[in-house]
Write an enzyme that holds these catalytic residues in place. Structure first.
Site, short mmCIF file in Angstrom:
data_model
loop_
_atom_site.label_atom_id
_atom_site.label_comp_id
_atom_site.label_asym_id
_atom_site.label_seq_id
_atom_site.Cartn_x
_atom_site.Cartn_y
_atom_site.Cartn_z
N TYR A 1 0.91 -0.98 0.27
CA TYR A 1 -0.12 -0.03 0.15
C TYR A 1 1.15 1.39 -0.10
CZ TYR A 1 -4.88 2.61 0.21
OH TYR A 1 -5.72 2.38 -1.21
N CYS B 1 -13.06 14.11 -3.56
CA CYS B 1 -13.58 13.16 -4.80
C CYS B 1 -12.29 13.39 -6.34
CB CYS B 1 -14.69 13.77 -4.66
SG CYS B 1 -15.35 14.90 -6.27
P1 NAD Z 1 2.17 7.47 10.07
O1 NAD Z 1 3.41 8.14 10.10
O2 NAD Z 1 1.19 9.01 10.12
O3 NAD Z 1 1.27 6.47 10.65
C1 NAD Z 1 2.00 4.92 10.70
C2 NAD Z 1 1.62 4.70 11.69
O4 NAD Z 1 2.39 3.28 11.56
C3 NAD Z 1 1.92 5.12 12.66
O5 NAD Z 1 0.71 5.68 13.52
C4 NAD Z 1 3.27 4.17 13.31
O6 NAD Z 1 3.13 4.15 14.87
C5 NAD Z 1 2.81 3.04 12.62
N1 NAD Z 1 3.06 1.83 12.99
C6 NAD Z 1 5.25 2.01 12.57
N2 NAD Z 1 5.08 0.54 13.25
C7 NAD Z 1 4.46 -0.19 13.03
C8 NAD Z 1 5.04 -1.27 13.43
N3 NAD Z 1 6.18 -2.04 13.77
N4 NAD Z 1 3.75 -2.00 13.68
C9 NAD Z 1 2.62 -1.42 14.18
N5 NAD Z 1 1.99 -0.19 13.58
C10 NAD Z 1 3.38 0.27 13.16
O7 NAD Z 1 2.22 7.40 8.90
P2 NAD Z 1 0.65 7.71 7.21
O8 NAD Z 1 0.28 8.79 7.01
O9 NAD Z 1 -0.14 7.03 8.12
O10 NAD Z 1 0.79 7.37 6.35
C11 NAD Z 1 1.73 5.24 7.17
C12 NAD Z 1 2.33 5.00 5.41
O11 NAD Z 1 1.57 4.82 4.10
C13 NAD Z 1 3.93 5.95 4.51
O12 NAD Z 1 4.71 4.69 4.55
C14 NAD Z 1 3.13 6.71 3.64
O13 NAD Z 1 3.81 7.41 3.28
C15 NAD Z 1 2.08 5.58 2.79
N6 NAD Z 1 1.58 6.43 2.21
C16 NAD Z 1 0.67 6.11 1.45
C17 NAD Z 1 -1.14 6.08 0.40
C18 NAD Z 1 -1.22 5.82 -0.56
O14 NAD Z 1 -2.15 6.10 -1.28
N7 NAD Z 1 -1.10 4.88 -0.83
C19 NAD Z 1 -0.45 7.62 0.78
C20 NAD Z 1 -0.48 8.52 1.65
C21 NAD Z 1 1.00 7.78 2.52
#
Ligand code: NAD
Length: 554
Positions: A320, A408
């Protein structure tokens, strides 16, 4: 938020200007909105979301940006380099008011080690995507994209919806927090593993997650009961994904759908190593960052290996967008890329039509303004039942965070049409103040990210990053209000380059012309990019919409 921070971040609403024009005012309000306590994950550290994605380099820079925006004339442009204001030049009234470049490093040096070195010296910040480009709108910003992904997965694999299925994921942070709500919107059951209890609490407060537990047994029982009854339910499970997935396998539990949104793109700040409390992790991060990164990467390898095991047992598995496969591969998990990324699996056809996550924000702070724009979508785009269902669902289920906003997925032609209608509504006084229109950098023509948005391109052009740069240039020429070029968003240093765009509808004729240009070129770049890669759907869209592409075949 600390008291001194709260003094600096002022949430301006209403019609009174604190700057010399609505364009500057929009940038000011959106910078502040990115740091609103309901919007940002750690506003006291200027961190908005996505690991250490920041809105400004440090508080001195923040103050200087605010001062600059307040003084900026209507024919001047402010330049921001990795969260620090570095120059104001005379430009012209149709030019962007702000140009932003964040986290860009010469390619041969583009890795986290170089970044951390520069960051420590105070020379750089990590801008993520919408953090450093001031158009983050909280978890809402990603909900529809996440919903589109899960809905498409339901269509492809489960006969139309996720009803009667369990999705397992991890990470309920700023963006990942959208997963439980999106899965339940698509009719399914979600177990979201999250290591930080405060993050689960926040998702429960905002109704993105239904229940919380720290017991694996209870999470599995609740999920299986809801699945059997065909009920939608989301469960926040406190724990570490690298520990819990292997434990689930040991107990013989296998989900139907499997993904992950921990901040794996940033091994030092975004992922908590196996077996550590948050406090222990924070201590090790400070005292021995090398050891931290080693443990973090090893845990990601365990995590991905468990995902592959679950996939082999039948779970529909996808990456993801956090680059966890790359880390696992580098750590020796040979099959790390056996499961696909979400873009080639579920999203690319939308990109071929220039569709992507379009968003708008009411600068007035008045939710009624968004309600009125919702009505426009329902009226003007009534032919698109999927979109209209989304708007109705969003009205019912999504709480505003900070300034009222909506998202959207709109495509080429639709965006420009909607932009004009909004501008007219501002002009007529139907809306109480101007609206700011923007998008994620995760869009059809604005990003090069070979493990994410441009994974497995038809012509093999995954790593070509001319496209986001062209996107930024044409949007600046067209008169977007602020334009940004970033590196490393989503997947971390070295793995992506991307561009942002925000434009203000202030009701003037000049804005109308700018909106028409920018909201055409921006999704147009998405069509051009996918035509160039040889996608039939993009070629067909370009022909139907009259996008002028000199060397188009077919
Ligand atoms: P964030 O840093 O706000 O949240 C990440 C969460 O993961 C935190 O709450 C943290 O406590 C938790 N975490 C870390 N290690 C963990 C583990 N080992 N087990 C369980 N939980 C754990 O980040 P975010 O803004 O939610 O983004 C998450 C990821 O998704 C990033 O890598 C970002 O680049 C990616 N992302 C993807 C999309 C998409 O559309 N696919 C969009 C935005 C972000």
């Amino acid at each position: 938020m600390k008291a001194d921070t709260a003094d600096k971040v002022i949430h301006y609403t209403g019609t009174e200007l604190h700057t010399k024009g609505w364009q500057q005012e929009a940038a000011l309000r959106m910078l502040m909105n990115n740091l609103h306590p309901d919007v940002a994950e750690h506003p006291d550290k200027l961190v908005v979301y996505g690991g250490i994605g920041k809105a400004a380099r440090n508080w001195e820079s923040f103050d200087a940006i605010v001062r600059s925006l307040k003084e900026l004339e209507n024919d001047e442009t402010l330049l921001v380099q990795s969260g620090k204001p570095v120059a104001i030049f005379k430009s012209h009234t149709d030019a962007p008011r702000v140009l932003i470049a964040n986290s860009n490093i010469v390619p041969a040096y583009a890795n986290w080690d170089t970044f951390h070195e520069l960051d420590k010296k105070g020379l750089m910040m990590y801008g993520q995507m919408t953090a450093g480009s001031w158009i983050y709108i909280g978890s809402q910003g990603i909900v529809q994209g996440t919903y589109e992904t899960f809905a498409e997965l339901g269509k492809q694999h489960f006969g139309g919806s996720l009803k009667g299925t369990i999705t397992l994921t991890a990470g309920l942070g700023g963006m990942g927090g959208a997963q439980p709500l999106s899965v339940t919107m698509a009719g399914g059951v979600c177990i979201g593993i999250e290591v930080d209890e405060t993050r689960i609490d926040r998702r429960i407060e905002t109704r993105y997650t239904d229940v919380k537990t720290d017991s694996l047994d209870e999470a599995i029982r609740l999920a299986e009961e809801a699945k059997a009854e065909g009920k939608a339910l989301s469960i926040g499970l406190l724990g570490n994904a690298a520990d819990i997935l292997p434990e689930m396998i040991a107990r013989g539990f296998n989900p139907d759908v499997l993904t992950d949104q921990t901040s794996a793109h940033d091994p030092l700040n975004g992922y908590i190593p196996s077996g550590m409390s948050l406090e222990e992790a924070a201590e090790l991060r400070d005292s021995n960052p090398e050891e931290y990164v080693k443990r973090s990467k090893a845990s990601m390898a365990t995590h991905v290996a468990a995902m592959i095991d679950m996939m082999d047992k039948g779970a529909v598995t996808f990456d993801y967008g956090n680059n966890i496969r790359q880390v696992a591969k580098d750590e020796g998990v040979e099959r790390a890329f056996d499961f696909p990324g979400f873009v080639p699996a579920y999203i690319r056809p939308q990109f071929c039509e220039g569709k992507g996550p379009f968003r708008w924000v009411a600068l007035s702070g008045n939710p009624e303004d968004i309600r009125k724009t919702d009505e426009v979508i329902l009226r003007e785009f009534s032919y698109n039942t999927h979109l209209c269902n989304w708007i109705k669902m969003a009205q019912e289920k999504i709480q505003f965070q900070g300034l009222p906003a909506r998202i959207c997925w709109l495509g080429y032609g639709e965006r420009a049409r909607f932009g004009k209608i909004i501008n007219d509504m501002v002009a007529s006084g139907e809306l109480s103040a101007p609206i700011v229109i923007g998008r994620d950098h995760l869009d059809s023509g604005s990003v090069a990210s070979p493990n994410r948005e441009t994974e497995a391109m038809k012509d093999g052009s995954d790593v070509v990053s001319d496209w986001p740069i062209l996107n930024a240039m044409i949007n600046a020429v067209g008169g977007a209000t602020w334009v940004s070029v970033h590196h490393g968003g989503g997947v971390g240093m070295g793995y992506s380059q991307h561009a942002g765009m925000v434009i203000v509808a202030d009701g003037t004729k000049e804005a109308e012309a700018r909106l028409e240009r920018v909201l055409t070129t921006d999704p147009g770049m998405g069509i051009a990019r996918h035509v160039d890669a040889g996608y039939d759907l993009a070629i067909q869209t370009a022909k139907e919409k009259g996008v002028n592409i000199p060397m188009m075949e077919g």
